[in-house]
Structures are given as structure tokens and as C-alpha cells.
Design a protein around this motif. Structure first.
Motif, PDB file in Angstrom:
ATOM      1  N   VAL A  84       5.987   9.794  -5.066  1.00 38.19           N
ATOM      2  CA  VAL A  84       4.692   9.266  -5.496  1.00 38.19           C
ATOM      3  C   VAL A  84       4.643   9.261  -7.023  1.00 38.19           C
ATOM      4  O   VAL A  84       4.891  10.295  -7.662  1.00 38.19           O
ATOM      5  N   PHE A  96      -3.509  13.022  -3.616  1.00 42.01           N
ATOM      6  CA  PHE A  96      -3.123  11.959  -2.685  1.00 42.01           C
ATOM      7  C   PHE A  96      -3.342  12.560  -1.306  1.00 42.01           C
ATOM      8  O   PHE A  96      -2.411  12.998  -0.628  1.00 42.01           O
ATOM      9  N   ILE A  98      -3.680  13.616   2.318  1.00 41.94           N
ATOM     10  CA  ILE A  98      -3.141  13.264   3.633  1.00 41.94           C
ATOM     11  C   ILE A  98      -3.356  14.469   4.545  1.00 41.94           C
ATOM     12  O   ILE A  98      -3.110  15.613   4.139  1.00 41.94           O
ATOM     13  N   ILE A 154       0.883   4.216  -8.275  1.00 33.85           N
ATOM     14  CA  ILE A 154      -0.568   4.046  -8.347  1.00 33.85           C
ATOM     15  C   ILE A 154      -0.988   3.604  -9.744  1.00 33.85           C
ATOM     16  O   ILE A 154      -0.607   4.212 -10.743  1.00 33.85           O
ATOM     17  N   VAL A 178      -0.186   0.464  -5.310  1.00 30.64           N
ATOM     18  CA  VAL A 178      -1.597   0.749  -5.055  1.00 30.64           C
ATOM     19  C   VAL A 178      -2.406   0.430  -6.315  1.00 30.64           C
ATOM     20  O   VAL A 178      -2.122   0.957  -7.384  1.00 30.64           O
ATOM     21  N   HIS A 340      -7.363   5.267  -3.578  1.00 32.67           N
ATOM     22  CA  HIS A 340      -6.350   6.243  -3.168  1.00 32.67           C
ATOM     23  C   HIS A 340      -6.871   7.675  -3.160  1.00 32.67           C
ATOM     24  O   HIS A 340      -6.151   8.598  -2.758  1.00 32.67           O
ATOM     25  N   GLU A 343      -9.063  10.180   1.762  1.00 30.27           N
ATOM     26  CA  GLU A 343      -8.029  10.555   2.732  1.00 30.27           C
ATOM     27  C   GLU A 343      -7.735   9.442   3.725  1.00 30.27           C
ATOM     28  O   GLU A 343      -6.570   9.149   4.017  1.00 30.27           O
ATOM     29  N   LYS A 345      -8.012   6.229   3.435  1.00 31.99           N
ATOM     30  CA  LYS A 345      -7.259   5.124   2.841  1.00 31.99           C
ATOM     31  C   LYS A 345      -5.810   5.525   2.567  1.00 31.99           C
ATOM     32  O   LYS A 345      -4.882   4.728   2.767  1.00 31.99           O
ATOM     33  N   CYS A 346      -5.618   6.771   2.111  1.00 27.81           N
ATOM     34  CA  CYS A 346      -4.251   7.243   1.881  1.00 27.81           C
ATOM     35  C   CYS A 346      -3.460   7.254   3.181  1.00 27.81           C
ATOM     36  O   CYS A 346      -2.281   6.884   3.215  1.00 27.81           O
ATOM     37  N   GLU A 347      -4.099   7.658   4.252  1.00 27.75           N
ATOM     38  CA  GLU A 347      -3.420   7.673   5.546  1.00 27.75           C
ATOM     39  C   GLU A 347      -3.119   6.254   6.020  1.00 27.75           C
ATOM     40  O   GLU A 347      -2.062   5.995   6.603  1.00 27.75           O
ATOM     41  N   ILE A 349      -2.470   3.790   4.061  1.00 26.22           N
ATOM     42  CA  ILE A 349      -1.337   3.366   3.221  1.00 26.22           C
ATOM     43  C   ILE A 349      -0.031   3.895   3.784  1.00 26.22           C
ATOM     44  O   ILE A 349       0.959   3.165   3.899  1.00 26.22           O
TER      45      ILE A 349
END
Length: 356
Positions: A84, A96, A98, A154, A178, A340, A343, A345-347, A349
Motif C-alpha cells: 500500500v 486503510f 479492513i 492512494i 485510489v 479510502h 472500512e 469502501k476499503c473492503e 476495493i
């Protein structure tokens, strides 16, 4: 006769004194300008009078140190290894989020690192977009994470992903951009699209980007002078936030990790300024001319864009995704630049990257 000689001597004396005063003034002026333009020396981590080293680091082939942070499942047993890349004014300690369940279910290993000059990684005075890819490759090799890995970049950190797609595509298992950085001087994006996007930026930001592009040696002074504001994302970040971003930003300020304070500890010029200079410099390639590294169908590239993003105008990234249809474009209605930080949205992604 004696009176004339005295007057002549007096005139010469006054002239000499005026010249000396002017010279002294010019010397002081040049000295002031030089000091104003010259950035202070970096406060390098791990040296006398510098910040302490508190994170694991690897030594690159050019002698620089790169700090990193690992999370997720154990590196050796991971099914997916994801590097990342943080953005502007951030570090390896970025959020980030998750869920632990998803990480363990999929067997995901995350590798975060401080880009050159940020956090506890040594500055890189000659950093370029190209050098970012090789820093990532060497980090992966030093930690022995395998011949292939995923990368997620990002915001401004997304130019590192563009670099990886160009210079080390054979090392990638997949990639994600992102809310990716855009340069208003890319040559293959239509000028009308770039101009329209550029004019959406606050005028002071437009001038700052021009300085970074055309007069990089002046950027330190430009961003430190007090005569007028120079960059919204530093001086008044909330001005560029969408409504959803403002809610997220408020939460981030309330629960900000203490480690994030170290992001700029080596000096703003070594991280923020050099980051902008590298991004707005002339690249050796244009994003619209990238070749699909996964033409055989194994792996994918994704781009995630907030429809309400006021820091990175969506028009440019939308054009790139249409020009390169193999990039899977995800535009999220109601989201801004900080998508980002959520949580869910990160998942999304991660799931899209690993499943598609």
C-alpha cells in the motif's frame, strides 16, 4: 583652489560611501533571497540530532533506508501480498481499515512503507516518478515477499502505481489507483479536459502547481512565505472537502494516530515539496499509453474515484479509464477524496482486486 579641492574630495567621498551602501544593501538582499530559497538541511532519522528510528527499515542499493510496517497474516503463509502506497502528507501509519475477518478469510498480508523523505525513510533529492517503482521492487525483494505482488496507491501515491505499471509490470499480480493524482501537464490527455479540471482548483493552488512544474527551485519559498496563501490542502484542507469528506476528516482529527505526526519530521521540503515536484515534472510516459500488463487475463487494474472529489477532478481519470478500457473504473456517487478512510469502501476495493 583649496576650496574646490575640498569640495571635490567631499563629492568623491559621498559617491564612494553611496556605492558602499548600495553594495552592502545588495549583498544583504542576495543573502536574504538565498536563505529564503534554500531549504534547511533535512533532519535525517538515526543520525545525531535527528529523529530516532522506531520502525524496521531496509537499506536500498543506493544507501538510503526505507521504513516499513507489516500487518495482516504472516508474510510466509499469506495468499495475497499487497503493498500500500500512501499519499501526500501521510505515511506508512495511514489508515486503510479492513476487518480482521476479511484479512484472515482471504489470507492477506499488507506492507506499508514511508516513501522517500516521509516518516523514517531517508530523503531522495533526485526522486522521480520512475524511482518510486524501483524503491517498491527493492523493498519487496529485500523482504522476500515473492516474484509477484499487488500494489495499491492512494491519491498522490498513485503515481507510484503508474510507475510500477510502466517499469515493473512483470512483478505485479494486480494494481489499484485510489482517487489517483493527475498532472495537468500530461501530453496525451486532451487540453480542454485538463484546462477544465485545472480551473476547478482554487486559484492559489493553480499557482502552486505552476511553480512546482516550472520553477521547482522556488517551491520551498513559495510554500513557506507568509505574504499570501499557497496551497489549500496544507493551509485549509477543509476547503476542498466534500460533505462526506468533512465528516470523515472530523473523525480522523479526533482519533488520529500519534504516529502520523512523524510523517513530516524530516522537513516539509524532503517529503511534501519533493513529492509535488516529482508528480508535476515531465514523466517519461503518459498514463493514456500504458499497456495492459494482464492481457492474458491473470490479474486486473482498478481505479476508484469519488464523484464529489474536489482535490482530484474526476474528469481526467474518467477520460483515462475510457482510453484504457482494461482499467476497471469505479466511480462512487456521494464520495469525495477520502473514500479510502471508510472500512466498507476499503473492503470493496480489496474484494474487487482479489476476485476480478
Amino acid at each position: 583652489m583649496q576650496l574646490c579641492s575640498s569640495l571635490l574630495f567631499f563629492q568623491v567621498y559621498i559617491t564612494v560611501m553611496m556605492i558602499l551602501v548600495i553594495v552592502a544593501f545588495l549583498v544583504c538582499l542576495v543573502s536574504y533571497v538565498y536563505r529564503s530559497l534554500k531549504p534547511p538541511p533535512p533532519r535525517i532519522c538515526g543520525v545525531p540530532h535527528g529523529p530516532p528510528v522506531t520502525s524496521p527499515r531496509i537499506r536500498l542499493s543506493d544507501g538510503r533506508f526505507l521504513a516499513y510496517r507489516e500487518s495482516g497474516v504472516d508474510r510466509a503463509s499469506a495468499n495475497y501480498k499487497i503493498i500500500v502506497v500512501h499519499g501526500f502528507n501521510s505515511s506508512k501509519d495511514m489508515e486503510f481499515p479492513i476487518s480482521k475477518d476479511l484479512i484472515e478469510e482471504q489470507g492477506i498480508y499488507f506492507l506499508f512503507f514511508d516513501r522517500a523523505g516521509y516518516g523514517e525513510s531517508d530523503p531522495h533529492p533526485s526522486r522521480t516518478v520512475k524511482s518510486e517503482a524501483y524503491d517498491i521492487q527493492e523493498l519487496a525483494d529485500k523482504l522476500k515477499i515473492g516474484p509477484k505482488f499487488y500494489v495499491i496507491g492512494i491519491s498522490l501515491g498513485a503515481y507510484s502505481v503508474y510507475s510500477c505499471l510502466t517499469y515493473i509490470p512483470h512483478r505485479l499480480a494486480g494494481a489499484v489507483l485510489v482517487v489517483p493524482f493527475v498532472s495537468y501537464w500530461w501530453t496525451k490527455v486532451p487540453q480542454d479536459i485538463l484546462s477544465k479540471a485545472f480551473k476547478l482548483m482554487p486559484e492559489k493552488d493553480q499557482w502552486t502547481y505552476r511553480v512546482a512544474r516550472y520553477f521547482p527551485w522556488l517551491l520551498y519559498w513559495w510554500l513557506t512565505q507568509k505574504l499570501f496563501p499557497s496551497l489549500s490542502i496544507i493551509s485549509e484542507r477543509s476547503a476542498l472537502c466534500s460533505d462526506r469528506d468533512l465528516v470523515i476528516l472530523k473523525k480522523k482529527l479526533e482519533y488520529q494516530s500519534p504516529h502520523m505526526e512523524k510523517a513530516r519530521q524530516q522537513g516539509d521540503h524532503e517529503c511534501l515539496h519533493r513529492d509535488m515536484i516529482a508528480g508535476f515534472a515531465t514523466w517519461e510516459f503518459d498514463p493514456t499509453e500504458l499497456e495492459n500488463p494482464f492481457a492474458e487475463g491473470v490479474g486486473s487494474v482498478h481505479m476508484w474515484q469519488g464523484a464529489e472529489d474536489r482535490i482530484v477532478p474526476r474528469e481526467v481519470n474518467e477520460y483515462i479509464s475510457k482510453k484504457l478500457p482494461w482499467i476497471k473504473y469505479h466511480e462512487l456517487s456521494g464520495y469525495g477524496h477520502l473514500l479510502h478512510a471508510e472500512e466498507q469502501k476499503c473492503e470493496d476495493i480489496i474484494k474487487a482486486l482479489l476476485v476480478e
